[in-house]
Design a protein around this motif. Sequence first.
Motif, PDB file in Angstrom:
ATOM      1  N   UNK A   9       0.830  -1.211   0.000  1.00 12.71           N
ATOM      2  CA  UNK A   9       0.000   0.000   0.000  1.00 12.71           C
ATOM      3  C   UNK A   9       0.870   1.270   0.000  1.00 12.71           C
ATOM      4  N   UNK A  40     -13.741  -6.903  -6.291  1.00 13.79           N
ATOM      5  CA  UNK A  40     -13.612  -6.906  -4.834  1.00 13.79           C
ATOM      6  C   UNK A  40     -12.325  -6.206  -4.397  1.00 13.79           C
ATOM      7  N   UNK A  43     -12.406  -2.524  -4.778  1.00  9.43           N
ATOM      8  CA  UNK A  43     -13.111  -1.901  -3.652  1.00  9.43           C
ATOM      9  C   UNK A  43     -12.209  -1.762  -2.438  1.00  9.43           C
ATOM     10  N   UNK A  44     -11.461  -2.813  -2.136  1.00 10.37           N
ATOM     11  CA  UNK A  44     -10.588  -2.783  -0.952  1.00 10.37           C
ATOM     12  C   UNK A  44      -9.473  -1.746  -1.114  1.00 10.37           C
ATOM     13  N   UNK A  47     -10.884   1.829  -1.128  1.00 12.97           N
ATOM     14  CA  UNK A  47     -11.287   2.235   0.226  1.00 12.97           C
ATOM     15  C   UNK A  47     -10.056   2.581   1.056  1.00 12.97           C
ATOM     16  N   UNK A  48      -9.022   1.751   0.962  1.00 13.10           N
ATOM     17  CA  UNK A  48      -7.792   2.023   1.722  1.00 13.10           C
ATOM     18  C   UNK A  48      -7.186   3.363   1.287  1.00 13.10           C
ATOM     19  N   UNK A  50      -8.801   5.877  -0.012  1.00 13.23           N
ATOM     20  CA  UNK A  50      -9.677   6.957   0.472  1.00 13.23           C
ATOM     21  C   UNK A  50      -9.428   7.247   1.944  1.00 13.23           C
ATOM     22  N   UNK A  51      -9.224   6.172   2.723  1.00 16.01           N
ATOM     23  CA  UNK A  51      -8.929   6.355   4.150  1.00 16.01           C
ATOM     24  C   UNK A  51      -7.638   7.168   4.291  1.00 16.01           C
ATOM     25  N   UNK A  52      -6.620   6.805   3.484  1.00 10.88           N
ATOM     26  CA  UNK A  52      -5.331   7.514   3.549  1.00 10.88           C
ATOM     27  C   UNK A  52      -5.519   8.990   3.219  1.00 10.88           C
ATOM     28  N   UNK A  54      -8.336  10.754   3.526  1.00 10.65           N
ATOM     29  CA  UNK A  54      -9.118  11.401   4.591  1.00 10.65           C
ATOM     30  C   UNK A  54      -8.227  11.735   5.781  1.00 10.65           C
ATOM     31  N   UNK A  55      -7.304  10.801   6.105  1.00  4.59           N
ATOM     32  CA  UNK A  55      -6.427  11.007   7.254  1.00  4.59           C
ATOM     33  C   UNK A  55      -5.578  12.256   7.100  1.00  4.59           C
ATOM     34  N   UNK A  64     -13.717   3.851  -8.733  1.00  6.23           N
ATOM     35  CA  UNK A  64     -13.511   2.412  -8.933  1.00  6.23           C
ATOM     36  C   UNK A  64     -14.132   1.980 -10.261  1.00  6.23           C
TER      37      UNK A  64
END
Lengths: 222, 114
Positions: A9, A40, A43-44, A47-48, A50-52, A54-55, A64
């Motif tokens: 990642x 799938x 998506x994973x 999402x990861x 997007x989290x990064x 947002x942080x 996607x």
Amino acid sequence: MIVGDSKPLEEILEMIEGKDRVLVLGCRGCVTVCNVGGEKEVGILATALRIARKMRGLPGHIEERTLERQCDPEYIEELADAAEGYDAIVSIACGVGPQFVAERFPAARVYPGINTTFIGGALEHGVWSERCQSCGNCLVHHFGGLCPIARCSKSLMNGPCGGSANKKCEISPEVDCVWHLIVEKMEAMGRLEELERVWPVKNWITSRDGGPRRRVREDLKQ
Amino acid sequence: MRLQYPSNIKVIQLPCSGRVDILHLLKAFEDGADGVYVAGCKEGDCHFLTGNFKARRKVNYVKQVLTALGIEPERIEMFNMSSAEGPRFAQVAREFTQKIQELGPSPVKTAKAA
């Protein structure tokens, strides 16, 4: 199928650093079957990412999409209206995907999200093993259906070598000595004498040694 | 049995912990959850044999993803308990909430506020 591994990642985050609009692009072919680049996994990964984002308080324009295949131009074409609108496209298809996308859309910045590892099959759910090295001249029928090219560490045609011990290859106790398996199989089939045939040096011109390969089927070509 | 557990926990019911998906767990973090835990049946007691083992492996996968993102992997856990263990459900809920409160709000959420 073509088997791959997700890139770390951290490496993908570095690739898309400073890129605002990002597309994570999956493929419904081999990489879906080996659970590394299908819808799938898109998506994973998205999402990861997007989290990064947002942080760090950054906008999360991570989209996607999964194509039927990334190794056929007609499916790549489906991106025609959108591809060049992204600052980065992370393709999680095999190495063919990012190249086909980059070739069709010259202005797009395309990044590989997986490492393509080998041609193989699933031994069980979650375990894959290399079975073919695409040498271009298949001979497995002479060896009881076991490939000495892909499965012997030295690709020996006249094995086994001195490094075979307790059914395992000297490179690792995890690796079967395929020549041990070949001898066992041929013996069980009553075909042991066939192994007395001495194989001359293999002509590797049909493999990568002959340079990048290309196949033309006149009956199909338009 | 009127057991109390923290009201900030949102329970999402599933037919089996094996139904939990990596994506479900990650989406919770994306949407700002401070912590997520999966409450599965006791090991060896799964009606579908391996559902709770599969759930634990998925939780471990998400721990790796969180670590790579710089989020404390302790924010996600797997607990095993039987459906007859109400007191244990409440106890785990209290203990996990306590642990998450010690870790503070999710870095995903704090960045949003910044």
